[in-house]
Scaffold this motif. Structure first.
Motif, mmCIF file in Angstrom:
data_model
loop_
_atom_site.group_PDB
_atom_site.id
_atom_site.type_symbol
_atom_site.label_atom_id
_atom_site.label_comp_id
_atom_site.label_asym_id
_atom_site.label_seq_id
_atom_site.Cartn_x
_atom_site.Cartn_y
_atom_site.Cartn_z
ATOM 1 N N ILE A 1 2.731 1.530 -3.436
ATOM 2 C CA ILE A 1 1.860 1.986 -4.521
ATOM 3 C C ILE A 1 1.560 3.471 -4.368
ATOM 4 O O ILE A 1 1.618 4.244 -5.331
ATOM 5 N N GLU A 2 1.231 3.907 -3.138
ATOM 6 C CA GLU A 2 0.887 5.308 -2.896
ATOM 7 C C GLU A 2 2.055 6.247 -3.183
ATOM 8 O O GLU A 2 1.873 7.376 -3.619
ATOM 9 N N SER A 3 3.267 5.759 -2.949
ATOM 10 C CA SER A 3 4.454 6.599 -3.181
ATOM 11 C C SER A 3 4.929 6.545 -4.628
ATOM 12 O O SER A 3 5.924 7.176 -4.977
ATOM 13 N N ALA A 4 4.214 5.790 -5.470
ATOM 14 C CA ALA A 4 4.533 5.651 -6.901
ATOM 15 C C ALA A 4 5.858 4.933 -7.148
ATOM 16 O O ALA A 4 6.422 4.988 -8.235
ATOM 17 N N GLN B 1 0.931 -1.341 -10.121
ATOM 18 C CA GLN B 1 0.083 -2.502 -9.872
ATOM 19 C C GLN B 1 0.568 -3.718 -10.652
ATOM 20 O O GLN B 1 0.508 -4.854 -10.159
ATOM 21 N N VAL C 1 0.847 -1.206 0.000
ATOM 22 C CA VAL C 1 0.000 0.000 0.000
ATOM 23 C C VAL C 1 0.877 1.249 0.000
ATOM 24 O O VAL C 1 0.641 2.196 -0.766
ATOM 25 N N ILE C 2 1.898 1.242 0.844
ATOM 26 C CA ILE C 2 2.830 2.379 0.908
ATOM 27 C C ILE C 2 3.587 2.517 -0.410
ATOM 28 O O ILE C 2 3.766 3.628 -0.937
#
Length: 564
Positions: A40-43, A47, A37-38
């Motif tokens: 993905i959120e930080s790019a 996915q 999650v971290i």
């Protein structure tokens, strides 16, 4: 690190560094969320990379897409839609075996639940979450059309009438407990969106009702519901569009706004009384689609430069010509999107307003209360506009106001119905506009048509007949230097075609064309001069797209022709 740790796999496969994983792990522990999650959120991670990492970690197959042939409606129907969406899973047939595709292979409880429901041998594979969610929305079946129609007939028999509830604001895919007539309408709307239809036609005949979709410009018959549900079907659609269900003698127009598979869909409804009932046509507009950049419309380099130069000018008229359904509105909105900036005051007058665009004032024509194109334009000119877009120039009064606006320092964009760019000049003269005004205000005219694009995965090389080559207006020697393709149906497409692209004819007002305009010259004379000035005809642009392997001879000849 644990052996079965996704962070370790991402590092070992070179996707991330030790530092990235270590920093993300600290944040994940502090926030009480999973490591990915971290990331993905930080790019730091996509996915797709995450899914590939999980496929490696659990030694499972990886899929980057799910096709029509793999989707199995029978299996999907066994599992509630909400369960599939909340757990990012979808059952399919992969390598002839029932397979659960998941974005979370570590969630063994969910996988066991699905395997229990499906029964028998069930494999597991991994795919990116967006791929799974798109496939769930695309392939999850509503109740079959025949089953819905059977329920409808039973309800009519049992009750003699049908209870019409107001439309739910939720996603129509989730409406599983609604009345049969609501299920049927939802089924039709869902199938239309799934097949990317632009229009739904519901046509009553003496003994039956026919439902057809227009897909890529071509009509396809979908189903024939029984005649006895015709009144219920018409009433349901009227209720959704806020129309009068008791009025069956006059035409009615309305609008429906719904969600289908998480997509916001705007539907324009037209109801017309005919011999055997009411004919209903619904135009579907996907509000989630973004505006196409002008450079991505498929124009040649020359045409793009001419149009870009025209729209960069402070005043003048830019017209887009073509029949209904030729993509004129898309082109106009692409131009508006490029022009849209805080420095300019842009106002449009449309019937109807098809797409909402931020930063632009959009006026909806309401002829019943006297708000016509001409009336709206007169008021717009008092609103200090820099750029004006007129949905359609259809009469003398509208054309005169547009020309007056151009003469007083405004840039005016509009559409007009003509067969080609040069014919637009004679059309305006026929309306009653003085030639010298046309010559001094018209900056450019773009004529366009839509042709279907070949499916890249299945198109096949072939040799056209001499008759086809002759109709295209080229010589056999020229044809020998072109690789021609024909459509072949495959799993990705049902007809050999997939999507559409425009062919263009862009004419700019040169001094020579202005002279011919003032002399009230014929279409042919204007076209000859425009070609000398660099204009490429519709047929010529079509030939270029044939050469590029984008479309076929048949598609181009269906919308354009070579002069004899």
């Amino acid at each position: 690190m644990a052996k079965n740790d996704i962070g370790q796999v991402l590092v070992e496969t070179g996707i991330l560094t030790h530092e990235q994983v270590a920093n993300a792990r600290i944040k994940a522990e502090q926030g009480g969320v999973r490591l990915e999650v971290i990331l993905i959120e930080s790019a730091a991670l996509t996915q797709e990379q995450l899914a590939q990492g999980y496929a490696t970690l659990f030694s499972l197959p990886f899929l980057d897409s799910i096709s029509d042939i793999q989707a199995d409606p029978a299996q999907l129907a066994k599992i509630p839609l909400a369960f599939l969406r909340s757990n990012s899973v979808i059952p399919i047939i992969y390598n002839t075996v029932p397979t659960v595709i998941t974005a979370k292979p570590y969630d063994f409880a969910v996988l066991d639940d699905i395997k229990l429901v499906l029964g028998g041998r069930v494999n597991v594979a991994v795919a990116p979450e967006p791929v799974i969610m798109d496939s769930v929305n695309r392939y999850y079946p509503l109740e079959g059309a025949q089953a819905v129609m059977d329920d409808l007939e039973q309800e009519v028999d049992d009750q003699g009438s049908i209870d019409f509830n107001q439309i739910d604001e939720g996603d129509i895919l989730a409406m599983e407990t609604d009345a049969p007539i609501i299920k049927f309408v939802n089924h039709v709307l869902f199938q239309a969106v799934k097949r990317e239809a632009s229009d739904i036609h519901i046509e009553p005949f003496e003994k039956e009702v026919r439902v057809r979709f227009r897909i890529d410009g071509v009509m396809h018959e979908i189903l024939r519901p029984p005649k006895r549900i015709q009144a219920a079907l018409s009433s349901r659609i009227k209720i959704m569009a806020n129309l009068n269900i008791a009025e069956k003698r006059i035409p009615q127009d309305g609008r429906i706004q719904i969600k289908v598979a998480d997509k916001a869909i705007d539907i324009r409804v037209s109801i017309l009384p005919v011999n055997f009932g009411e004919r209903i046509v619904m135009r579907l507009l996907d509000k989630s689609k973004s505006f196409v950049p002008l450079g991505d419309l498929g124009m040649s380099e020359r045409d793009y430069k001419v149009l870009s130069r025209s729209i960069s000018r402070p005043n003048g008229i830019i017209l887009v010509s073509g029949p209904t359904g030729s993509g004129k509105t898309t082109t106009l909105y692409s131009i508006l999107n490029q022009l849209n900036s805080p420095k300019d005051n842009i106002i449009t007058v449309e019937n109807p307003v098809e797409y909402q665009m931020g930063g632009i004032a959009q006026v909806q024509v309401k002829e019943k209360v006297g708000l016509t194109f001409a009336a709206a334009l007169r008021s717009i000119l008092r609103q200090d506009p820099d750029i004006i877009m007129i949905g359609e120039t259809r009469d003398l009064e509208t054309a005169q106001i547009a020309i007056q606006a151009a003469l007083t320092g405004h840039l005016v964009l509009s559409t007009i119905h003509t067969n080609g760019a040069p014919a637009t000049i004679t059309r305006l003269i026929d309306m009653g506009i003085e030639p010298f005004l046309i010559a001094s205000t018209i900056d450019s005219v773009t004529a366009q048509r839509l042709v279907r694009k070949l499916c890249d995965k299945s198109k096949k090389v072939y040799k056209p007949t001499p008759e086809q080559i002759d109709r295209l207006g080229i010589t056999q020697q020229e044809a020998d230097g072109i690789t021609f393709y024909k459509p072949v149906a495959c799993d990705e497409c049902s007809s050999g075609y997939k999507g559409r692209i425009a062919i263009f004819e862009v004419m700019t007002m040169t001094p020579e064309l202005a002279k011919l305009t003032n002399e009230r010259s014929s279409d042919n004379q204007l076209e000859d001069q425009a070609i000398k000035d660099g204009m490429r005809r519709l047929i010529d642009d079509g030939i270029e797209k044939i050469k590029a392997g984008i479309t076929t001879i048949e598609e181009v000849l269906s919308v354009a022709y070579a002069n004899d």
